[in-house]
Design an enzyme around this catalytic site. Structure first.
Site, PDB file in Angstrom:
ATOM      1  N   ARG A   1       0.839  -1.203   0.000  1.00  0.00           N
ATOM      2  CA  ARG A   1       0.000   0.000   0.000  1.00  0.00           C
ATOM      3  C   ARG A   1       0.870   1.247   0.000  1.00  0.00           C
ATOM      4  NH1 ARG A   1      -4.669   0.050   4.335  1.00  0.00           N
ATOM      5  NH2 ARG A   1      -5.343   1.780   3.014  1.00  0.00           N
TER       6      ARG A   1
ATOM      7  N   CYS B   1      -1.248   5.787   9.243  1.00  0.00           N
ATOM      8  CA  CYS B   1      -1.605   4.489   8.675  1.00  0.00           C
ATOM      9  C   CYS B   1      -2.723   4.729   7.676  1.00  0.00           C
ATOM     10  CB  CYS B   1      -1.991   3.514   9.771  1.00  0.00           C
ATOM     11  SG  CYS B   1      -3.351   4.103  10.828  1.00  0.00           S
TER      12      CYS B   1
END
Length: 281
Positions: free
Chosen positions: A178, A236
């Site tokens: 990611r 995050c």
């Protein structure tokens, strides 16, 4: 706080529950994109533990501030008081074992003024593996008195996170793919905040879900450029696993701030820059 006081082993918790000053227990089991975990709590939880819902009680409504923006302070305080949390009493938080949700509750309580909050290392899985009992008994705690302090300590906004990447260290706690932008299953665009370093949260724990030893964590973060006095930020996807990274840094004896809006907020604004690939820039 000492370097290891933010977490507690299953054996340590068992001793404290049998002592003269047992902690308040919060069960914050949560599954990203999964079903409500209240039925699992009702089927079996640590004796005396109160269930707290991360999506509804440890976060505000999703929107421009990300998928899990911080909850309204008054609402958060009311939830904690209903769960039996008082300012002068210790609190231990646990989840199913991943540790992300427990760390979110730990971070919120610590950063809004509660001085004695710890996470059960390894969560419910570690507790049962050590022979700890669970119960389906209904829990109705006495009302607590905890009131969050005005403001949240150790919090970064989007501009603050960008600045931390330029002058300090900004850690991206998501999976490496990611960060690199190879996949993005949730947010509008893949990639990372320019200047951020990839530091997946999953590398903070062993196969049993418990944190690595403090010296091993410190070595990990030192290799990423984090030393005593380094301004550190963490983000995050939506401010949940990032809290786990802040907790890991605290176990290692290092301070860090959290960008709670995280990638879900950053990527929602097409004007913000996005970097892809393994290079931070």
């Amino acid at each position: 706080m000492t370097a290891t006081s933010a977490i507690l082993s299953a054996a340590g918790l068992r001793d404290e529950l049998a002592g003269s000053r047992p902690p308040v227990l919060l069960d914050v089991r949560w599954q990203l994109g999964g079903p409500d975990q209240r039925p699992a709590y009702e089927a079996g939880h640590l004796p005396g533990a109160v269930y707290v819902d991360l999506d509804r009680e440890l976060a505000g409504p999703a929107g421009s501030g990300g998928r899990h923006p911080l909850p309204d302070p008054e609402a958060f305080g009311a939830v904690m008081r209903r769960a039996g949390v008082s300012s002068g009493a210790p609190v231990v938080v646990y989840d199913g074992g991943q540790g992300w949700a427990a760390a979110r509750a730990w971070w919120l309580l610590r950063r809004t003024g509660h001085a004695d909050v710890r996470v059960l290392d390894g969560g419910l899985a570690a507790w049962t593996a050590a022979g700890g009992a669970v119960t389906a008994d209904r829990v109705t705690p006495a009302e607590g008195d905890f009131k969050p302090t005005p403001g949240v300590a150790g919090l970064l906004d989007a501009d603050g996170a960008a600045a931390r990447a330029r002058a300090g260290v900004l850690l991206d706690a998501r999976a490496g793919e990611r960060y690199r932008g190879e996949v993005e299953p949730i947010d509008p665009v893949g990639g990372h905040i320019p200047g951020a370093l990839s530091a997946p949260t999953t590398e903070n724990v062993g196969p049993d879900g418990r944190f690595l030893a403090a010296d091993a964590l410190r070595a990990r973060f030192t290799a990423l450029g984090v030393t005593d006095g380094t301004p550190v930020g963490v983000y995050c996807g939506s401010g949940v696993s990032g809290a786990h990274q802040v907790l890991a840094l605290e176990v290692a004896g290092l301070d860090a701030d959290l960008y709670a809006g995280s990638w879900s907020e950053w990527s929602a604004d097409p004007e913000r820059p996005v970097a892809t690939g393994p290079d931070p820039q």
